[in-house]
Design a protein around this motif. Structure first.
Motif, PDB file in Angstrom:
ATOM      1  N   ILE A 119       0.841  -1.204   0.000  1.00  0.00           N
ATOM      2  CA  ILE A 119       0.000   0.000   0.000  1.00  0.00           C
ATOM      3  C   ILE A 119       0.875   1.253   0.000  1.00  0.00           C
ATOM      4  N   LYS A 145       0.389  -0.778  -5.314  1.00  0.00           N
ATOM      5  CA  LYS A 145       0.211  -2.019  -6.080  1.00  0.00           C
ATOM      6  C   LYS A 145      -0.344  -1.787  -7.486  1.00  0.00           C
ATOM      7  N   ALA A 161     -13.274  -7.263  -1.058  1.00  0.00           N
ATOM      8  CA  ALA A 161     -13.092  -7.061  -2.501  1.00  0.00           C
ATOM      9  C   ALA A 161     -12.003  -6.019  -2.751  1.00  0.00           C
ATOM     10  N   GLY A 162     -11.011  -5.970  -1.860  1.00  0.00           N
ATOM     11  CA  GLY A 162      -9.878  -5.071  -2.040  1.00  0.00           C
ATOM     12  C   GLY A 162      -8.779  -5.767  -2.839  1.00  0.00           C
ATOM     13  N   ARG A 201     -19.068  -5.380   1.523  1.00  0.00           N
ATOM     14  CA  ARG A 201     -19.890  -4.262   1.970  1.00  0.00           C
ATOM     15  C   ARG A 201     -20.210  -3.363   0.772  1.00  0.00           C
ATOM     16  N   LYS A 221     -17.526  -3.165  -5.861  1.00  0.00           N
ATOM     17  CA  LYS A 221     -16.153  -3.669  -5.968  1.00  0.00           C
ATOM     18  C   LYS A 221     -16.147  -5.188  -6.159  1.00  0.00           C
ATOM     19  N   SER A 233     -10.654 -11.955   3.357  1.00  0.00           N
ATOM     20  CA  SER A 233      -9.608 -11.098   2.779  1.00  0.00           C
ATOM     21  C   SER A 233      -9.904  -9.631   3.063  1.00  0.00           C
ATOM     22  N   THR A 234     -10.718  -9.376   4.093  1.00  0.00           N
ATOM     23  CA  THR A 234     -10.895  -7.995   4.569  1.00  0.00           C
ATOM     24  C   THR A 234      -9.802  -7.700   5.599  1.00  0.00           C
ATOM     25  N   ILE A 264     -10.602  -6.905   8.603  1.00  0.00           N
ATOM     26  CA  ILE A 264     -11.258  -7.083   9.910  1.00  0.00           C
ATOM     27  C   ILE A 264     -10.428  -8.048  10.773  1.00  0.00           C
ATOM     28  N   ILE A 305      -5.236 -12.137   7.672  1.00  0.00           N
ATOM     29  CA  ILE A 305      -4.675 -11.249   8.698  1.00  0.00           C
ATOM     30  C   ILE A 305      -3.378 -11.839   9.265  1.00  0.00           C
ATOM     31  N   GLY A 341      -2.971 -16.145   8.268  1.00  0.00           N
ATOM     32  CA  GLY A 341      -2.382 -15.207   7.312  1.00  0.00           C
ATOM     33  C   GLY A 341      -0.878 -15.351   7.144  1.00  0.00           C
ATOM     34  N   MET A 350       0.033 -17.370   3.917  1.00  0.00           N
ATOM     35  CA  MET A 350       0.048 -16.626   2.656  1.00  0.00           C
ATOM     36  C   MET A 350       1.290 -15.742   2.568  1.00  0.00           C
ATOM     37  N   GLN A 403       4.026 -16.275  -0.338  1.00  0.00           N
ATOM     38  CA  GLN A 403       4.305 -15.266  -1.373  1.00  0.00           C
ATOM     39  C   GLN A 403       5.771 -14.862  -1.310  1.00  0.00           C
TER      40      GLN A 403
HETATM   41  P1  NDP Z   1      -8.061  -3.034   0.862  1.00  0.00           P
HETATM   42  O1  NDP Z   1      -8.101  -1.769   1.626  1.00  0.00           O
HETATM   43  O2  NDP Z   1      -7.788  -3.006  -0.607  1.00  0.00           O
HETATM   44  O3  NDP Z   1      -9.467  -3.817   1.073  1.00  0.00           O
HETATM   45  C1  NDP Z   1     -10.035  -3.959   2.344  1.00  0.00           C
HETATM   46  C2  NDP Z   1     -11.307  -4.794   2.252  1.00  0.00           C
HETATM   47  O4  NDP Z   1     -11.809  -5.002   3.570  1.00  0.00           O
HETATM   48  C3  NDP Z   1     -12.428  -4.138   1.450  1.00  0.00           C
HETATM   49  O5  NDP Z   1     -13.157  -5.116   0.762  1.00  0.00           O
HETATM   50  C4  NDP Z   1     -13.299  -3.513   2.561  1.00  0.00           C
HETATM   51  O6  NDP Z   1     -14.663  -3.367   2.201  1.00  0.00           O
HETATM   52  C5  NDP Z   1     -13.176  -4.574   3.631  1.00  0.00           C
HETATM   53  N1  NDP Z   1     -13.448  -4.050   4.959  1.00  0.00           N
HETATM   54  C6  NDP Z   1     -12.615  -3.307   5.739  1.00  0.00           C
HETATM   55  N2  NDP Z   1     -13.214  -3.036   6.909  1.00  0.00           N
HETATM   56  C7  NDP Z   1     -14.449  -3.606   6.875  1.00  0.00           C
HETATM   57  C8  NDP Z   1     -15.543  -3.675   7.789  1.00  0.00           C
HETATM   58  N3  NDP Z   1     -15.479  -3.094   8.981  1.00  0.00           N
HETATM   59  N4  NDP Z   1     -16.654  -4.362   7.422  1.00  0.00           N
HETATM   60  C9  NDP Z   1     -16.728  -4.958   6.218  1.00  0.00           C
HETATM   61  N5  NDP Z   1     -15.720  -4.922   5.296  1.00  0.00           N
HETATM   62  C10 NDP Z   1     -14.593  -4.253   5.625  1.00  0.00           C
HETATM   63  O7  NDP Z   1      -6.980  -3.939   1.606  1.00  0.00           O
HETATM   64  P2  NDP Z   1      -6.163  -5.188   1.011  1.00  0.00           P
HETATM   65  O8  NDP Z   1      -7.078  -6.026   0.209  1.00  0.00           O
HETATM   66  O9  NDP Z   1      -4.893  -4.726   0.393  1.00  0.00           O
HETATM   67  O10 NDP Z   1      -5.755  -5.937   2.363  1.00  0.00           O
HETATM   68  C11 NDP Z   1      -6.731  -6.577   3.168  1.00  0.00           C
HETATM   69  C12 NDP Z   1      -6.041  -7.280   4.315  1.00  0.00           C
HETATM   70  O11 NDP Z   1      -5.211  -8.313   3.782  1.00  0.00           O
HETATM   71  C13 NDP Z   1      -5.108  -6.381   5.141  1.00  0.00           C
HETATM   72  O12 NDP Z   1      -5.335  -6.635   6.498  1.00  0.00           O
HETATM   73  C14 NDP Z   1      -3.719  -6.823   4.738  1.00  0.00           C
HETATM   74  O13 NDP Z   1      -2.809  -6.671   5.792  1.00  0.00           O
HETATM   75  C15 NDP Z   1      -3.957  -8.296   4.431  1.00  0.00           C
HETATM   76  N6  NDP Z   1      -2.971  -8.874   3.519  1.00  0.00           N
HETATM   77  C16 NDP Z   1      -2.333 -10.009   3.915  1.00  0.00           C
HETATM   78  C17 NDP Z   1      -1.404 -10.603   3.099  1.00  0.00           C
HETATM   79  C18 NDP Z   1      -0.721 -11.841   3.559  1.00  0.00           C
HETATM   80  O14 NDP Z   1       0.286 -12.224   2.946  1.00  0.00           O
HETATM   81  N7  NDP Z   1      -1.201 -12.528   4.584  1.00  0.00           N
HETATM   82  C19 NDP Z   1      -1.065 -10.054   1.775  1.00  0.00           C
HETATM   83  C20 NDP Z   1      -1.841  -8.871   1.430  1.00  0.00           C
HETATM   84  C21 NDP Z   1      -2.742  -8.315   2.293  1.00  0.00           C
HETATM   85  P3  NDP Z   1     -15.161  -2.119   1.298  1.00  0.00           P
HETATM   86  O15 NDP Z   1     -14.726  -2.426  -0.089  1.00  0.00           O
HETATM   87  O16 NDP Z   1     -16.635  -2.111   1.467  1.00  0.00           O
HETATM   88  O17 NDP Z   1     -14.488  -0.899   1.877  1.00  0.00           O
END
Ligand code: NDP
Length: 283
Positions: free
Chosen positions: A69, A72, A132-133, A156, A160, A197-198, A200, A227, A249, A252, A256
Motif C-alpha cells: 500500500i 500495487k 473485494a480489495g 460491503r 467492488k 480477505s478484509t 477485519i 490477517i 495469514g 500466505m 508469497q
Molecule cells: P483493501 O483496503 O484493498 O481492502 C479492504 C477490504 O476489507 C475491502 O473489501 C473492505 O470493504 C473490507 N473491509 C474493511 N473493513 C471492513 C468492515 N469493517 N466491514 C466490512 N468490510 C470491511 O486492503 P487489502 O485487500 O490490500 O488488504 C486486506 C487485508 O489483507 C489487510 O489486512 C492486509 O494486511 C492483508 N494482507 C495479507 C497478506 C498476507 O500475505 N497474509 C497479503 C496482502 C494483504 P469495502 O470495499 O466495502 O471498503
C-alpha cells in the motif's frame, strides 16, 4: 590472495506506512539460511516518490522489490511488462528484474494458493471470499485460474465485488457472483472454502468479528484468513473450534515470500525457516 566481493544483491519493499511490515525479517532469514549474501530493505516510499524510487531501483541494480500500500496499482506504469496473473489482476506486489527490464508479478494470490494447497486443492471447489480489495482480487483470480468451480465475493461495497466477479467470468472458466454483505452472512452448506480477505481483525482492532452466522460453518469447510497480526484471529479460533481445517495469514505471507525469492534468485526457499522467524515476532 582470495577474490573479494563486498557487493550485496539488493531487494526490498516500497510502501507507506511500512514500518510494521515484517517481510525483511522473514526474507533475510531465508537469505541467511540459503547462504545468499543478499539484502531486503524496508523502504518508506510515498505516492509522490514512487517514480523516483523505481528509477532508483533500476539505477542501483535491484534484483527486484515488493510493493505494498499504496503502490500495487500505481507501480504498473513504471514497469516494462506484466506477468499473466498480474495482468488479469491489474495489480503488482512483486517486481522482478529480467535483464534491463522490470516485470510486474502478483505473488499475493500465488502465495495464498500455495498455503491452501498444503491442505486442499481448489479445483472444482465452491469458495466464498469476504472482501473485494487488493488482496481479495489476487486471491479470487488465482483461485479461479486454479480451477475453482464457483467464487462468491461478499463485500460491503458490492460494486467492488462485481468488478472482481466480472474479471473472473471474462478471464477464467470459473463461475463468479458478487453479493452485498448485509447482516450476518449465512454460508451456503455446499461451501468448500471460506476466505477472509478484509482487514477485519487486524491489530489494534483484534476483537473485531466478521458478520457471519458462525453456526453455518461446518467441519468439511477449509477456513483461511489473510490477517497477519495477530495470526490467531477470531475467525481462525472459531472455525477451529467448529472442526474446520484452518489456514492463518502467515501461511500466505510466507508462501508469497517463497515465490518472490524464487523469481528474484532462482532459490527455492525453505518456508519453515521463514515461518519460524514470523512466529518468533508475532508469538
Ligand atoms: P483493501 O483496503 O484493498 O481492502 C479492504 C477490504 O476489507 C475491502 O473489501 C473492505 O470493504 C473490507 N473491509 C474493511 N473493513 C471492513 C468492515 N469493517 N466491514 C466490512 N468490510 C470491511 O486492503 P487489502 O485487500 O490490500 O488488504 C486486506 C487485508 O489483507 C489487510 O489486512 C492486509 O494486511 C492483508 N494482507 C495479507 C497478506 C498476507 O500475505 N497474509 C497479503 C496482502 C494483504 P469495502 O470495499 O466495502 O471498503
Amino acid at each position: 590472495m582470495q577474490e573479494l566481493n563486498f557487493k550485496q544483491e539488493l531487494t526490498g519493499c516500497f510502501g507507506q506506512p511500512i514500518a510494521e511490515n515484517p517481510s525483511q525479517a522473514m526474507v533475510e532469514a531465508a537469505y541467511r539460511h540459503h547462504g545468499l549474501d543478499w539484502r531486503y530493505l524496508t523502504i518508506e516510499v510515498g505516492a509522490a516518490g514512487l517514480a523516483d524510487a523505481v528509477r532508483g531501483a533500476r539505477a542501483m541494480g535491484f534484483r527486484g522489490f515488493n510493493c505494498t500500500i499504496p503502490h500495487k496499482v500505481a507501480v504498473i506504469e513504471h514497469l516494462d511488462g506484466l506477468a499473466e496473473s498480474a495482468s488479469v489482476i491489474q495489480a503488482v506486489n512483486c517486481v522482478v528484474r529480467d535483464g534491463d527490464r522490470l516485470i510486474g508479478e502478483n505473488t499475493d494470490g500465488k502465495g495464498f494458493l500455495s498455503s491452501l494447497g498444503r491442505i486442499e486443492s481448489p479445483a472444482g471447489k465452491r469458495v466464498v471470499v469476504f472482501g473485494a480489495g487488493g488482496a481479495a482480487r489476487a486471491i479470487c483470480v488465482e483461485l479461479a485460474l486454479a480451477g475453482a468451480a464457483r467464487v462468491t465475493i461478499v463485500n460491503r461495497t458490492v460494486a467492488k465485488a462485481e468488478v472482481i466477479a466480472k474479471t473472473i467470468r471474462e478471464n477464467t472458466a470459473a463461475d463468479a457472483v458478487a453479493t452485498e454483505w448485509q447482516g450476518d452472512y449465512r454460508l451456503p452448506p455446499e461451501t468448500d472454502i471460506v476466505v477472509n480477505s478484509t482487514s477485519i481483525g487486524l491489530f489494534p482492532d483484534v476483537d473485531a468479528r466478521l458478520a457471519i452466522d458462525f453456526d453455518t460453518l461446518t467441519p468439511s469447510m477449509v477456513v483461511a484468513d489473510v490477517i497477519i497480526n495477530p495470526p490467531r484471529t477470531h475467525l481462525i479460533n472459531t472455525a477451529e473450534q467448529r472442526g474446520c481445517r484452518v489456514i492463518d495469514g502467515l501461511g500466505m505471507l510466507v508462501e508469497q515470500g517463497v515465490v518472490g525469492i524464487q523469481l528474484w534468485s532462482g532459490v527455492e526457499a525453505d518456508p519453515g525457516v521463514m515461518r519460524r522467524e514470523l512466529e518468533a515476532i508475532f508469538g
